[in-house]
Design a protein around this motif. Sequence first.
Motif, PDB file in Angstrom:
ATOM      1  N   PRO A  87       0.798  -1.222   0.000  1.00 39.25           N
ATOM      2  CA  PRO A  87       0.000   0.000   0.000  1.00 39.25           C
ATOM      3  C   PRO A  87       0.838   1.284   0.000  1.00 39.25           C
ATOM      4  CG  PRO A  87       0.051  -0.953   2.206  1.00 39.25           C
ATOM      5  CD  PRO A  87       0.868  -1.858   1.323  1.00 39.25           C
ATOM      6  N   PHE A  88       2.026   1.284   0.668  1.00 38.95           N
ATOM      7  CA  PHE A  88       2.678   2.582   0.897  1.00 38.95           C
ATOM      8  C   PHE A  88       4.048   2.714   0.230  1.00 38.95           C
ATOM      9  CE2 PHE A  88       0.368   1.798   5.125  1.00 38.95           C
ATOM     10  CZ  PHE A  88      -0.803   2.379   4.664  1.00 38.95           C
ATOM     11  N   VAL A 113      -3.361   3.441  -3.452  1.00 37.19           N
ATOM     12  CA  VAL A 113      -3.365   4.182  -2.198  1.00 37.19           C
ATOM     13  C   VAL A 113      -2.526   5.442  -2.373  1.00 37.19           C
ATOM     14  CG1 VAL A 113      -2.726   4.052   0.246  1.00 37.19           C
ATOM     15  CG2 VAL A 113      -3.569   2.019  -0.937  1.00 37.19           C
ATOM     16  N   VAL A 114      -3.040   6.555  -1.878  1.00 38.16           N
ATOM     17  CA  VAL A 114      -2.291   7.808  -1.972  1.00 38.16           C
ATOM     18  C   VAL A 114      -2.231   8.462  -0.596  1.00 38.16           C
ATOM     19  CG1 VAL A 114      -2.809   8.213  -4.410  1.00 38.16           C
ATOM     20  CG2 VAL A 114      -4.396   9.062  -2.693  1.00 38.16           C
ATOM     21  N   GLU A 252      -4.417   9.895  -7.917  1.00 38.21           N
ATOM     22  CA  GLU A 252      -2.975   9.648  -7.988  1.00 38.21           C
ATOM     23  C   GLU A 252      -2.193  10.956  -8.086  1.00 38.21           C
ATOM     24  OE1 GLU A 252      -5.269   8.311  -9.898  1.00 38.21           O
ATOM     25  OE2 GLU A 252      -5.174   6.128  -9.660  1.00 38.21           O
ATOM     26  N   VAL A 253      -2.827  11.990  -8.623  1.00 38.13           N
ATOM     27  CA  VAL A 253      -2.131  13.266  -8.809  1.00 38.13           C
ATOM     28  C   VAL A 253      -2.456  14.239  -7.667  1.00 38.13           C
ATOM     29  CG1 VAL A 253      -1.881  15.248 -10.395  1.00 38.13           C
ATOM     30  CG2 VAL A 253      -1.933  12.934 -11.292  1.00 38.13           C
ATOM     31  N   MET A 254      -3.608  14.081  -7.025  1.00 39.37           N
ATOM     32  CA  MET A 254      -4.002  14.863  -5.847  1.00 39.37           C
ATOM     33  C   MET A 254      -5.446  14.548  -5.449  1.00 39.37           C
ATOM     34  SD  MET A 254      -3.988  18.989  -5.168  1.00 39.37           S
ATOM     35  CE  MET A 254      -5.441  19.421  -6.149  1.00 39.37           C
ATOM     36  N   LEU A 308       3.584  11.941  -1.833  1.00 39.67           N
ATOM     37  CA  LEU A 308       3.532  11.070  -3.005  1.00 39.67           C
ATOM     38  C   LEU A 308       3.873  11.865  -4.268  1.00 39.67           C
ATOM     39  CD1 LEU A 308       2.316   7.956  -3.416  1.00 39.67           C
ATOM     40  CD2 LEU A 308       0.764   9.244  -4.846  1.00 39.67           C
ATOM     41  N   PRO A 309       5.162  12.195  -4.430  1.00 37.21           N
ATOM     42  CA  PRO A 309       5.511  12.880  -5.679  1.00 37.21           C
ATOM     43  C   PRO A 309       5.249  11.935  -6.831  1.00 37.21           C
ATOM     44  CG  PRO A 309       7.491  12.116  -4.540  1.00 37.21           C
ATOM     45  CD  PRO A 309       6.324  11.835  -3.627  1.00 37.21           C
TER      46      PRO A 309
END
Length: 447
Positions: A87-88, A113-114, A252-254, A308-309
Motif C-alpha cells: 500500500p505505501f 493508495v495515496v 494519484e495526482v491529488m 507522493l511525488p
Amino acid sequence: MKTSSAPIKTTAADPSTWDPEERMSRDELEALQLTRLQHTLKYAYERVPLYTKKFDEAGVRPEDLKELADLRLFPYTTKEDLRQTYPFGMFAVPQDQVARIHASSGTTGRPTVVGYTRGDLDRWGTLVARSLRASGVKSSYKVHNAYGYGLFTGGLGAHFGAETLGCTVIPMSGGQTEKQIQLIRDFEPDTILCTPTYLLTIGDAMQKAGLDPRATSLKNAVLGAEPWTEEMRRELEVMFDIDACDIYGLSEVMGPGVAGECVETKDGAHIWEDHFRPEIIDPFDDTKVLGDGEHGELVFTSLTKEALPIIRYRTHDLTRLLPGTSRPSMRRMGRITGRNDDMIILRGVNLFPSQIEEIALRVPGLSPHFQLEITRPDRMDELTVKIERREDCTSEAAVAAAATLKKEIKIHIGSSCGIQVVEPGSLARSSGKLRRIYDLRKEQPQG
Ligand code: DLL
C-alpha cells in the motif's frame, strides 16, 4: 432560453482575490515550474526506491533536466506501479509525516493508495478553493457537498477546499437522494458539488416529486469526477437555472482541483500549472510527446507534492491542451472525450459514451439517461443504446427519435447500432460516478 456560454447567476471572480500565481506571466510560471520540477525529480529519486530504479534503468539522473522539455527523458508512472508497491511503497516520507490516506475504489485488482502530508493537504485545500472561486463560488456561500466522503478524494477534497475558501459547508456526501432534496430545500445552499450525472438524478427526483429544480436557492454547481459534455451542461443549467462549471482531478495526482473551470468563460478547466506540469502523449506510442492542441493522453508530473511525488503519471484521459483564457498563463484542457480504457471498439470504429451523450441530447424527445450494452450474438460485436424517452415524448414520437439517433450516430461516429427507447425512470440512476457501459460479452449487467 439560457445558453451555456453566458454566466447566469454568478459573476467572474475579482482578480484582486486571485492567488499571486494566477497572475504570473507565462515566463514567470515556467521559471517556477522548472525550479519545482528539478526539486521534485531529485526528491523522488532520493526518497522513493521505485523512482531510483526506474531512473537508473532509463539511464537518467535528476540533474539531466536542464529545461522543461527535458522531462520527456524521464520514465512514466502507471497505476500498475502504485498497485505493485501497494500500500505505501511509493510514499516519500515516513508514516508519522503522513496526515491522510485516500484510495481508489479498486474495482479491478488492488486499490491504489495515496498519501498527503499536512503541507499537501494545505496545498490541496488552496487549489480546490481556487477552482471553486474560479467557478463563481463566493466565500459567503453555503455549499452543499454531495461528493462521496470516505476513501474517495471527492468528498473530503471538495470539503476542505470549500472551507479554505471560507464557505459554509454542508457535508452531505453522495446518495440518499430524498434527503439531499430536503436539505437543499431547508438549508438553501448557493452551490452544489457533485458529479454531473448525480445532479441529474437529483433534478429528476425533484421533478418526480412535483418540485421545480429551478425554484431552489442554488446559483451554481461545480461538477466533475466523470466525463460530461456541453450538451449535459446546458441540460443541467436549464433544469436548475444555475451556472455549471467543470472541476477535474484524479487521486494519484491529488484529487479534485488539479484543474478548474472559470465561470466567466466556461471554456474548459484551467490546469493549475504552478503545481502540475501537464503533457499530452500519443497513447499508442509513448515516445511521442504531442504539441499543444493535439489530441492524446494526458500525463501529469506533480511539482509540489511531498508524500507522493508523481512523475509523468499516465492518466489514460484523452484530451488536448489549449491556451489559457481567463487565466492567460495557465493552459486549459479540452473536455475529456473519455478514458482510453473506456473506449468501445465496435467493428474497428472507436467510440466513447460522451459522444453518444452529445448526439442523444440534441435529439428532441430523448433524455440524458442512457446506457450502452455490448453483446456478441453472432461472433460480431453489437452495440445497443438503451435510452429513456422524456416524459413529454409520446411512444410514437419516441420511434421517430430512435430513428434520428441511429442515423446521427452513423453520420457522426460511423457505427451502426441498435436503439432501444425505454420508459422514463427505468434505467439505473447515478449516485456518484455513473456506469454507462455494460459489456455483456464478458459479464452480466449490474444495477
Ligand atoms: O474523480 C477526483 C475528483 C473528484 C475530480 C471530484 C473532480 C471532482 P478518481 O476517482 O481518482 O478521482 O478518478 C479520476 O475521473 O482520471 C478521469 O477519468 C475522471 N474525471 C475526473 N474529473 C473529471 C472531469 C476523482 N471533470 C478520473 N471530466 C480521471 C472528465 C473526469 N473526467
